[in-house]
Design a protein around this motif. Sequence first.
Motif, PDB file in Angstrom:
ATOM      1  N   GLY A   1       9.417  -8.763  14.131  1.00 46.31           N
ATOM      2  CA  GLY A   1       9.950  -8.586  12.811  1.00 46.31           C
ATOM      3  C   GLY A   1       9.856  -7.891  11.366  1.00 46.31           C
ATOM      4  O   GLY A   1      10.082  -7.879  10.439  1.00 46.31           O
ATOM      5  N   PHE A   2       8.199  -8.574  11.359  1.00 48.63           N
ATOM      6  CA  PHE A   2       7.923  -9.145  10.194  1.00 48.63           C
ATOM      7  C   PHE A   2       7.508  -7.802   9.122  1.00 48.63           C
ATOM      8  O   PHE A   2       7.503  -8.027   7.542  1.00 48.63           O
ATOM      9  CB  PHE A   2       6.702 -10.171  10.072  1.00 48.63           C
ATOM     10  N   HIS A   3       6.943  -6.925   9.844  1.00 47.45           N
ATOM     11  CA  HIS A   3       6.691  -5.625   8.882  1.00 47.45           C
ATOM     12  C   HIS A   3       8.182  -5.445   7.927  1.00 47.45           C
ATOM     13  O   HIS A   3       7.830  -5.176   6.868  1.00 47.45           O
ATOM     14  CB  HIS A   3       6.214  -4.548   9.934  1.00 47.45           C
ATOM     15  N   HIS A   4       8.873  -4.776   8.951  1.00 49.01           N
ATOM     16  CA  HIS A   4      10.575  -4.971   8.343  1.00 49.01           C
ATOM     17  C   HIS A   4      10.717  -5.291   7.183  1.00 49.01           C
ATOM     18  O   HIS A   4      11.078  -5.680   5.871  1.00 49.01           O
ATOM     19  CB  HIS A   4      11.514  -4.435   9.116  1.00 49.01           C
TER      20      HIS A   4
ATOM     21  N   PRO B   1       1.104   7.521   1.963  1.00 50.92           N
ATOM     22  CA  PRO B   1       2.322   7.806   2.949  1.00 50.92           C
ATOM     23  C   PRO B   1       1.567   5.950   4.021  1.00 50.92           C
ATOM     24  O   PRO B   1       0.312   6.552   4.096  1.00 50.92           O
ATOM     25  CB  PRO B   1       2.749   8.373   3.274  1.00 50.92           C
ATOM     26  N   VAL B   2       2.178   5.556   4.013  1.00 55.96           N
ATOM     27  CA  VAL B   2       1.931   4.322   5.282  1.00 55.96           C
ATOM     28  C   VAL B   2       2.853   4.276   7.082  1.00 55.96           C
ATOM     29  O   VAL B   2       3.634   4.559   6.471  1.00 55.96           O
ATOM     30  CB  VAL B   2       1.648   2.751   4.739  1.00 55.96           C
ATOM     31  N   THR B   3       2.220   4.145   7.849  1.00 55.96           N
ATOM     32  CA  THR B   3       2.858   4.499   8.695  1.00 55.96           C
ATOM     33  C   THR B   3       2.141   2.924   9.673  1.00 55.96           C
ATOM     34  O   THR B   3       0.963   3.224   9.947  1.00 55.96           O
ATOM     35  CB  THR B   3       2.494   5.362  10.103  1.00 55.96           C
ATOM     36  N   VAL B   4       3.354   1.933  10.108  1.00 55.74           N
ATOM     37  CA  VAL B   4       2.660   1.079  10.626  1.00 55.74           C
ATOM     38  C   VAL B   4       3.200   1.286  11.498  1.00 55.74           C
ATOM     39  O   VAL B   4       4.313   1.064  12.912  1.00 55.74           O
ATOM     40  CB  VAL B   4       3.391  -0.392  10.389  1.00 55.74           C
TER      41      VAL B   4
ATOM     42  N   LEU C   1       1.059  -1.209  -0.456  1.00 58.92           N
ATOM     43  CA  LEU C   1       0.113   0.176   0.198  1.00 58.92           C
ATOM     44  C   LEU C   1       0.559   1.201   0.077  1.00 58.92           C
ATOM     45  O   LEU C   1       0.346   2.299  -0.264  1.00 58.92           O
ATOM     46  CB  LEU C   1      -0.928   0.057   1.241  1.00 58.92           C
ATOM     47  N   GLN C   2       1.925   1.075   0.382  1.00 60.85           N
ATOM     48  CA  GLN C   2       3.051   2.353   0.388  1.00 60.85           C
ATOM     49  C   GLN C   2       2.955   2.864  -0.778  1.00 60.85           C
ATOM     50  O   GLN C   2       3.395   3.872  -0.981  1.00 60.85           O
ATOM     51  CB  GLN C   2       4.709   1.835   0.931  1.00 60.85           C
TER      52      GLN C   2
ATOM     53  N   GLY D   1       9.050  -5.291   4.376  1.00 49.96           N
ATOM     54  CA  GLY D   1       9.067  -4.062   3.205  1.00 49.96           C
ATOM     55  C   GLY D   1       8.231  -2.784   3.423  1.00 49.96           C
ATOM     56  O   GLY D   1       8.874  -1.824   2.664  1.00 49.96           O
ATOM     57  N   SER D   2       7.540  -2.715   4.841  1.00 52.05           N
ATOM     58  CA  SER D   2       7.364  -1.689   4.955  1.00 52.05           C
ATOM     59  C   SER D   2       8.183  -1.180   6.041  1.00 52.05           C
ATOM     60  O   SER D   2       9.504  -0.890   6.136  1.00 52.05           O
ATOM     61  CB  SER D   2       6.738  -1.601   6.296  1.00 52.05           C
ATOM     62  N   GLU D   3       8.323   0.124   5.544  1.00 50.97           N
ATOM     63  CA  GLU D   3       9.329   1.342   5.855  1.00 50.97           C
ATOM     64  C   GLU D   3       9.450   2.490   6.947  1.00 50.97           C
ATOM     65  O   GLU D   3       9.909   2.653   8.098  1.00 50.97           O
ATOM     66  CB  GLU D   3       9.671   2.796   4.715  1.00 50.97           C
ATOM     67  N   ASP D   4       8.136   3.044   7.520  1.00 53.27           N
ATOM     68  CA  ASP D   4       7.571   3.385   8.083  1.00 53.27           C
ATOM     69  C   ASP D   4       6.754   3.141   9.519  1.00 53.27           C
ATOM     70  O   ASP D   4       6.491   2.913   9.511  1.00 53.27           O
ATOM     71  CB  ASP D   4       6.880   4.984   8.003  1.00 53.27           C
TER      72      ASP D   4
END
Length: 258
Positions: free
Chosen positions: A116-119, A106-109, A101-102, A122-125
Amino acid sequence: MDSVNTELAGLEQVIKRLQQAKRVLFITGAGISADSGLPTYRGIGGLYNDQHTDEGMPIEVALSGEVMRRTPGVTWKYLAQIEAACRAARPNAAHEAIAHLQQHCPVTVLTQNIDGFHHRAGSEDVIEIHGNLFDLYCPRCGHEETVADYSGLTELPPPCPQCSHWLRPRVVLFNEMLPEKALAHLYATTEEGYDVVFSIGTTSVFPYIAHPFVRARHIGALSVEINPAETQVSDSAHLRWRCGAATALTCLMTGLKM
C-alpha cells in the motif's frame, strides 16, 4: 551528483521525454520498497529465502489459495509476518517521487506490491494487481473493511463481524486468479498508451508485468529499467539504470526541477 549521473546514462533524454509526456507508466515490484527496509520474499535479504515454513511446506504453498481455504490460520500466520515488516516501514523517496510527478502529467502505477505504499505516498491512479494487505473481506458474506495495520486483530484468522466466518486480505495468493477490476484497469491503460514507461525493482517474470514494458518499442514510448540486476525485460529497455530506485528517481526529479 556527478557520480550518480554516470550510472544514469540517458538521463537528459528521459527528462526531455517526461517534460513532453502526456502519460507515464510506472511498473513496480518488491525492489522499490527495499529502500523502505522491506525485505523481498526470496534472494539476498529475503524474508524466506529457500527455507520451508514451520509447517514443513514451501512458502508458496503456505501462501496459496488452497491452504487459505483449508487451514486459513497457516496462511494468516505468514501474511501477518509480511504485514509486520510493512508496519515498521514507510514509503521512501522513490514512492514520493512517483506521486510528485502527478503534478506534471498523468501517472499510472502498476504495482505487484501489496504494502500500500504507493497510495500512502499520494499516488492516485494505482493498479494493485496483487491486491492490498489492508483491505479485508469475508469470502462467505462479502463483508468488507479496511484496517490501518494488523495490531488490532486479536485472532488469526479474524472472525467476520457479520456472519462469524473468517476474514482474509484482498490479496492474490498463489494459484489464485488476478482481480478482474485491476486487469480491466491495466488493459485500458495499455490500450490508451503512454509516452514513457519505467520498470522498477521487478524481475518481470509474469507476462502481465512484462508486456506493458516490452510493448513500449511498438508504440514509440521510451522504456527505462531501474534495477541493479538483469531481468526478463532488460533486453527490451531503451535505457538500463543499474542502481536503486530511490537514488535514480531522486536524481531524475532534481533534473526535472520538481
